[in-house]
Design an enzyme around this catalytic site. Structure first.
Site, mmCIF file in Angstrom:
data_model
loop_
_atom_site.group_PDB
_atom_site.id
_atom_site.type_symbol
_atom_site.label_atom_id
_atom_site.label_comp_id
_atom_site.label_asym_id
_atom_site.label_seq_id
_atom_site.Cartn_x
_atom_site.Cartn_y
_atom_site.Cartn_z
ATOM 1 N N ARG A 1 0.857 -1.188 0.000
ATOM 2 C CA ARG A 1 0.000 0.000 0.000
ATOM 3 C C ARG A 1 0.891 1.235 0.000
ATOM 4 N NH1 ARG A 1 -2.047 1.010 5.393
ATOM 5 N NH2 ARG A 1 -0.708 2.842 5.342
ATOM 6 N N HIS B 1 -3.713 4.525 4.515
ATOM 7 C CA HIS B 1 -4.792 3.557 4.710
ATOM 8 C C HIS B 1 -6.108 4.130 4.179
ATOM 9 C CE1 HIS B 1 -7.260 0.481 6.576
ATOM 10 N NE2 HIS B 1 -7.961 1.422 7.177
ATOM 11 N N TYR C 1 4.269 6.397 10.855
ATOM 12 C CA TYR C 1 4.619 5.040 11.278
ATOM 13 C C TYR C 1 5.434 4.269 10.245
ATOM 14 C CZ TYR C 1 0.406 4.061 8.485
ATOM 15 O OH TYR C 1 -0.531 4.008 7.478
#
Length: 357
Positions: free
Chosen positions: A249, A253, A262
């Site tokens: 990805r 998200h 992160y």
């Protein structure tokens, strides 16, 4: 992990998988490339619409184009798809109306389209629940004696949910014609896949009695071949198959997420070198197919699709306040009718207050 096209676009021969791609000639190879470019443009345009305040939210698929197009183009029209919220590329393959793709994210409706018009359920937000729906539908196919199949899409994070394990148990027990398609994009929001799975995700399936395939999810030909193998098994009474498509990805998200908080930038750079579209361009170049004419045609198609989708989104009529009660249940429901009555009287008091001013 099965790979038929390397990151540099080199075609790799595979004795088992190659026979499932014998029909992929130059024209179909170019069509797969066009599909991936178009759905990336859909994804980019929808992200822009969200940033401009036209959509409340959008779940990007950037980097997962090969996994979605390779599997989506393997399906027949009578197969049924049960997806999560990220499979907008698969929806494109099923022929979803571009405006319908955005309705729910604009907040105009509770659901985007009629599932039975395109044989694809509307996106499931509850993580992993769609695997149970697909398994139940596949049991219905089996009972009907049909040779169609069900396929369910979910991410790596969903395999930690009990629903997925229950679906795997049920599918294996009754040997139903269902494909479990896991897009391992390496991040369950901010949780890395290595934290929740100490072994490859595909290795879990045999423990349930389900054969598994682990493929390079950025390789559209490997995904196409793997999905065709699984579909053939389902259609001929061989039961379920688990496919892990290892991809990445590259975006957030959802548009409410900030992956820089992160995720290491070096990781993103490493995966950018494996970009599925760049890989396909390299393959087409090797084959002498990446011509200026092809590039111009694909770009024109992507522009046209983006323009149509934007116009459809902005042109959606605003829902009326009472519309929130429409299409909640297929039959009358006393509890819902009571809520409708209470809300209607509440709105009337507001209208009365405005009139008094």
């Amino acid at each position: 992990m099965i790979q038929l096209v390397t990151a540099t676009g080199t075609r790799v021969s595979h004795p088992e998988f190659d026979r499932w791609l014998e029909d992929i000639d130059a024209e179909r190879l170019c069509a797969l490339y066009e599909d991936m470019v178009v759905i990336r443009r859909i994804d980019t345009e929808a992200t822009h619409l969200q940033r401009q305040g036209e959509l409340a939210l959008w779940p990007p698929l950037l980097g997962q184009e090969a996994a979605q197009i390779g599997s989506g183009r393997a399906l027949r029209s009578d197969d049924f798809v049960f997806s999560s919220y990220r499979e907008n590329g698969v929806a494109y393959c099923r022929g979803v109306d571009l405006t319908d793709l955005l309705r729910v994210w604009r907040g105009n409706v509770s659901s985007g389209w009629d599932p039975f018009e395109i044989n694809m359920a509307t996106p499931q937000i509850i993580i992993g629940a769609q695997t149970l729906h697909a398994t139940g539908y596949a049991l219905g196919i089996q009972n009907d004696g049909a040779d169609a199949a069900a396929i369910t899409y979910f991410g790596d994070g969903a395999v930690s949910q009990g629903d997925v394990s229950e679906a795997l148990v049920f599918a294996a027990s009754f040997q139903v014609p269902v494909i479990f398609f896991c897009q391992n994009n390496h991040w369950a929001i901010s949780e890395p896949v290595g934290l929740q799975s100490r072994v490859p995700i595909a290795d879990r399936a045999p423990g349930f009695g389900i054969p598994a395939l682990r493929v390079d999810g950025n390789d559209v030909l490997a995904v196409l071949a793997a999905t065709r193998i699984a579909l053939d098994r389902a259609r001929t009474g061989g039961g379920p198959t688990f496919i892990e498509a290892v991809t990445y990805r590259m975006g957030p998200h959802t548009t409410a997420d900030d992956p820089t908080r992160y995720r290491d930038a070096n990781e993103l750079e490493d995966w950018a070198a494996k970009d599925p579209i760049t890989r396909m361009e390299a393959l087409l170049t090797h084959e002498g197919l990446f011509t200026p004419e092809l590039q111009a045609g694909v770009a024109a198609k992507a522009d046209a699709v983006a323009k149509e989708m934007r116009a459809g989104c902005i042109g959606l009529p605003e829902p009326e306040p009472m519309d929130v009660f429409n299409n909640v249940y297929s039959t009358p429901n006393s509890q819902l009718e009571r809520q409708r009555d209470h809300y209607s009287r509440y709105l009337a008091t507001l209208a009365g207050a405005e009139g008094s001013n």
